[in-house]
Design an enzyme around this catalytic site. Sequence first.
Site, short mmCIF file in Angstrom:
data_model
loop_
_atom_site.label_atom_id
_atom_site.label_comp_id
_atom_site.label_asym_id
_atom_site.label_seq_id
_atom_site.Cartn_x
_atom_site.Cartn_y
_atom_site.Cartn_z
N GLU A 41 -8.95 0.86 -0.96
CA GLU A 41 -8.16 1.32 -2.11
C GLU A 41 -6.68 1.06 -1.82
O GLU A 41 -6.19 1.38 -0.75
CB GLU A 41 -8.39 2.82 -2.33
CG GLU A 41 -7.62 3.36 -3.52
CD GLU A 41 -7.89 4.84 -3.80
OE1 GLU A 41 -8.33 5.55 -2.88
OE2 GLU A 41 -7.66 5.27 -4.93
N LYS A 109 -9.45 2.94 -12.25
CA LYS A 109 -9.99 4.23 -11.84
C LYS A 109 -10.15 5.15 -13.05
O LYS A 109 -9.18 5.39 -13.79
CB LYS A 109 -9.05 4.86 -10.81
CG LYS A 109 -9.58 6.09 -10.10
CD LYS A 109 -8.55 6.51 -9.03
CE LYS A 109 -9.04 7.54 -8.06
NZ LYS A 109 -8.08 7.76 -6.97
N CYS A 149 -12.58 5.59 -5.30
CA CYS A 149 -12.35 6.87 -4.64
C CYS A 149 -12.94 8.08 -5.37
O CYS A 149 -14.12 8.35 -5.31
CB CYS A 149 -10.85 7.03 -4.38
SG CYS A 149 -10.51 8.23 -3.08
#
Length: 271
Positions: A41, A109, A149
């Site tokens: 990430e 994301k 994540c």
Amino acid sequence: EFRLAVVQLQVTGVKADNLSRARRLVKEAAGQGGKVVLLPECFNSPYGTNFFSTYAERIPGESTQVLSEIAKENKVYLVGSIPEEDCGKLFNSCAVFDPEGQMLLKHRKIHLFDISVPGKIHFQESEILSPGNSLSMFDTFCKVGVGICYDMRFAELAQLYSRKCQLLVYPGAFNMTTGPAHWELLQRAAVDNQVYVATASPARDETASYVAWGHSTVVNPGEVMSKAGPEEAVIYADILQYLADIRQQIPITTQRRNDLYTVTTVPESTG
Ligand SMILES: *[C@@H]1O[C@H](CO)[C@@H](O)[C@H](O)[C@H]1NC(C)=O
Ligand SMILES: CC(=O)N[C@H]1CO[C@H](CO)[C@@H](O)[C@@H]1O
């Protein structure tokens, strides 16, 4: 069956340095037979809301151009995540390139990491970032679902992906509390969905404002296949063979009671 490689890059504040390290390690991974290679990430930027606007780039832009070149040079599928700037908004985005260097998708994301624990940690991605609004899958040796994540904590996303995908990948950076507590556990929950899961963390840097746990991992439905320590490393896993067996032996995919419960996208569609 194909070889997956995860590059647990040591991310620093010098972007050009990061790009050249990424280039070197992806080459190493390809030399060891890696066909799909994951980077961590925000591989080109320290992780933190105060860094994103400085390091953010357009896609395509400098860093994704380098990713495209690296994918092509090494004939690999390459997954790399960076802070993205688009029309004045910032996103935490992950781009995927094919072995010809073409971009296959961009995942933004979906779930922003917003937490505030009084006296301990205040980290609000939404102060700086905008969320993505779609699921992202690509085809390689199998179908792959992409999350970033915090997206990994949302079981519904993994359930939706697992209807079509055999592998889920999550570039991510858990911290020194949630890392030991949940990082591996969340991945091993893949047994619920009968998929492979791979995570790519930055290597741990004790001097950084956000200290990442590291421990990039690949799991099959049940066990850890490969796992890095805290330091910079490349890990490998040969995947797929096991999955057909598991899905046949424990046929939960066909035995769901969709008449009693169901998880759907809203609206019912997938990107
Ligand atoms: C890590 O994040 C969690 C919340 O997700 C928080 O409770 C914890 O205090 C953080 N740990 C460190 C070392 O910052
Ligand atoms: C290829 C490249 O960009 N190399 C640079 C990597 O970063 C160092 C500084 O950290 C530069 O000196 C190199 O030129």
